[in-house]
Design a protein around this motif. Structure first.
Motif, PDB file in Angstrom:
ATOM      1  N   ASN A 121     -20.991   7.704  41.700  1.00 18.89           N
ATOM      2  CA  ASN A 121     -20.166   8.578  40.868  1.00 18.89           C
ATOM      3  C   ASN A 121     -19.187   7.847  39.955  1.00 18.89           C
ATOM      4  O   ASN A 121     -18.192   8.420  39.533  1.00 18.89           O
ATOM      5  CB  ASN A 121     -19.408   9.591  41.737  1.00 18.89           C
ATOM      6  CG  ASN A 121     -20.345  10.496  42.478  1.00 18.89           C
ATOM      7  OD1 ASN A 121     -21.351  10.940  41.931  1.00 18.89           O
ATOM      8  ND2 ASN A 121     -20.040  10.774  43.737  1.00 18.89           N
ATOM      9  N   ARG A 122     -19.470   6.574  39.647  1.00 20.90           N
ATOM     10  CA  ARG A 122     -18.633   5.822  38.712  1.00 20.90           C
ATOM     11  C   ARG A 122     -19.524   5.170  37.668  1.00 20.90           C
ATOM     12  O   ARG A 122     -20.583   4.643  37.990  1.00 20.90           O
ATOM     13  CB  ARG A 122     -17.842   4.752  39.452  1.00 20.90           C
ATOM     14  CG  ARG A 122     -16.853   5.378  40.442  1.00 20.90           C
ATOM     15  CD  ARG A 122     -15.969   4.361  41.023  1.00 20.90           C
ATOM     16  NE  ARG A 122     -15.034   3.908  39.999  1.00 20.90           N
ATOM     17  CZ  ARG A 122     -13.779   3.574  40.239  1.00 20.90           C
ATOM     18  NH1 ARG A 122     -13.311   3.625  41.460  1.00 20.90           N
ATOM     19  NH2 ARG A 122     -12.999   3.163  39.290  1.00 20.90           N
ATOM     20  N   THR A 123     -19.081   5.191  36.414  1.00 19.25           N
ATOM     21  CA  THR A 123     -19.814   4.548  35.333  1.00 19.25           C
ATOM     22  C   THR A 123     -19.422   3.076  35.320  1.00 19.25           C
ATOM     23  O   THR A 123     -18.263   2.742  35.066  1.00 19.25           O
ATOM     24  CB  THR A 123     -19.488   5.203  33.985  1.00 19.25           C
ATOM     25  OG1 THR A 123     -19.805   6.595  34.072  1.00 19.25           O
ATOM     26  CG2 THR A 123     -20.286   4.566  32.866  1.00 19.25           C
ATOM     27  N   ILE A 124     -20.387   2.200  35.604  1.00 20.60           N
ATOM     28  CA  ILE A 124     -20.087   0.776  35.675  1.00 20.60           C
ATOM     29  C   ILE A 124     -20.277   0.103  34.324  1.00 20.60           C
ATOM     30  O   ILE A 124     -21.038   0.577  33.482  1.00 20.60           O
ATOM     31  CB  ILE A 124     -20.935   0.060  36.757  1.00 20.60           C
ATOM     32  CG1 ILE A 124     -22.429   0.145  36.450  1.00 20.60           C
ATOM     33  CG2 ILE A 124     -20.609   0.609  38.136  1.00 20.60           C
ATOM     34  CD1 ILE A 124     -23.298  -0.732  37.348  1.00 20.60           C
ATOM     35  N   SER A 125     -19.564  -0.989  34.128  1.00 21.95           N
ATOM     36  CA  SER A 125     -19.729  -1.839  32.948  1.00 21.95           C
ATOM     37  C   SER A 125     -20.351  -3.141  33.414  1.00 21.95           C
ATOM     38  O   SER A 125     -19.904  -3.735  34.395  1.00 21.95           O
ATOM     39  CB  SER A 125     -18.383  -2.130  32.287  1.00 21.95           C
ATOM     40  OG  SER A 125     -17.828  -0.949  31.778  1.00 21.95           O
ATOM     41  N   VAL A 126     -21.388  -3.582  32.700  1.00 20.70           N
ATOM     42  CA  VAL A 126     -22.109  -4.798  33.070  1.00 20.70           C
ATOM     43  C   VAL A 126     -22.210  -5.674  31.828  1.00 20.70           C
ATOM     44  O   VAL A 126     -22.646  -5.208  30.777  1.00 20.70           O
ATOM     45  CB  VAL A 126     -23.522  -4.456  33.604  1.00 20.70           C
ATOM     46  CG1 VAL A 126     -24.250  -5.706  34.047  1.00 20.70           C
ATOM     47  CG2 VAL A 126     -23.451  -3.445  34.752  1.00 20.70           C
ATOM     48  N   SER A 127     -21.788  -6.941  31.950  1.00 21.28           N
ATOM     49  CA  SER A 127     -21.827  -7.852  30.810  1.00 21.28           C
ATOM     50  C   SER A 127     -21.972  -9.289  31.295  1.00 21.28           C
ATOM     51  O   SER A 127     -21.838  -9.567  32.481  1.00 21.28           O
ATOM     52  CB  SER A 127     -20.553  -7.717  29.972  1.00 21.28           C
ATOM     53  OG  SER A 127     -19.422  -8.044  30.744  1.00 21.28           O
ATOM     54  N   VAL A 128     -22.228 -10.182  30.341  1.00 22.98           N
ATOM     55  CA  VAL A 128     -22.288 -11.602  30.669  1.00 22.98           C
ATOM     56  C   VAL A 128     -20.874 -12.034  31.061  1.00 22.98           C
ATOM     57  O   VAL A 128     -19.906 -11.713  30.372  1.00 22.98           O
ATOM     58  CB  VAL A 128     -22.780 -12.430  29.459  1.00 22.98           C
ATOM     59  CG1 VAL A 128     -22.712 -13.919  29.758  1.00 22.98           C
ATOM     60  CG2 VAL A 128     -24.182 -12.022  29.065  1.00 22.98           C
ATOM     61  N   ALA A 129     -20.756 -12.733  32.175  1.00 23.45           N
ATOM     62  CA  ALA A 129     -19.441 -13.193  32.634  1.00 23.45           C
ATOM     63  C   ALA A 129     -18.943 -14.311  31.727  1.00 23.45           C
ATOM     64  O   ALA A 129     -19.699 -15.192  31.337  1.00 23.45           O
ATOM     65  CB  ALA A 129     -19.539 -13.678  34.073  1.00 23.45           C
ATOM     66  N   LYS A 130     -17.673 -14.255  31.395  1.00 20.61           N
ATOM     67  CA  LYS A 130     -17.048 -15.301  30.589  1.00 20.61           C
ATOM     68  C   LYS A 130     -16.443 -16.330  31.528  1.00 20.61           C
ATOM     69  O   LYS A 130     -15.963 -15.985  32.598  1.00 20.61           O
ATOM     70  CB  LYS A 130     -15.964 -14.692  29.700  1.00 20.61           C
ATOM     71  CG  LYS A 130     -16.526 -13.711  28.699  1.00 20.61           C
ATOM     72  CD  LYS A 130     -15.443 -13.101  27.869  1.00 20.61           C
ATOM     73  CE  LYS A 130     -16.078 -12.156  26.867  1.00 20.61           C
ATOM     74  NZ  LYS A 130     -15.360 -10.937  26.692  1.00 20.61           N
ATOM     75  N   PRO A 131     -16.434 -17.592  31.132  1.00 19.20           N
ATOM     76  CA  PRO A 131     -15.835 -18.613  31.996  1.00 19.20           C
ATOM     77  C   PRO A 131     -14.352 -18.349  32.219  1.00 19.20           C
ATOM     78  O   PRO A 131     -13.661 -17.864  31.328  1.00 19.20           O
ATOM     79  CB  PRO A 131     -16.037 -19.917  31.236  1.00 19.20           C
ATOM     80  CG  PRO A 131     -16.768 -19.601  29.999  1.00 19.20           C
ATOM     81  CD  PRO A 131     -16.966 -18.125  29.901  1.00 19.20           C
TER      82      PRO A 131
END
Length: 100
Positions: A69-79
């Motif tokens: 029930n939560r909209t997740i955000s997925v992205s390339v991790a930054k250093p």
């Protein structure tokens, strides 16, 4: 590739995070970040995948998806960048620097 996942439910654990990404390819690690003092999830984590193409596909398909029930955000991790000191006892910005 290292992937950053945010807005996770506090009920999501490392194994759950790994299982979200497993259909896209080999997950080499999955870690939900927890608070040092309470051990409670901080609502974000990191996933490492062996294959870059699989990582990009997982990011594209999972970003904006709903998990528990939560909209997740997925992205390339930054250093991680070096952070300035928080003003502890050994800091040049110490509170007592100009008092005496």
């Amino acid at each position: 590739m290292n992937i950053y996942v945010s807005n996770l439910s506090f009920d999501v654990h490392d194994e759950d995070l790994k299982n979200f990404f497993a259909p896209y390819g080999e997950v080499t690690s999955a870690k939900v970040i927890t608070d040092r003092e309470t051990g409670r999830s901080r609502g974000f984590g990191f996933v490492e995948m062996a294959d870059e193409a699989a990582s990009k596909k997982a990011i594209a398909e999972l970003d904006g998806s709903t998990v528990e029930n939560r909209t997740i955000s997925v992205s390339v991790a930054k250093p991680k960048e070096d952070r300035p000191s928080r003003g502890g006892f050994n800091s040049s910005n110490s509170y007592n620097k100009n008092r005496y």
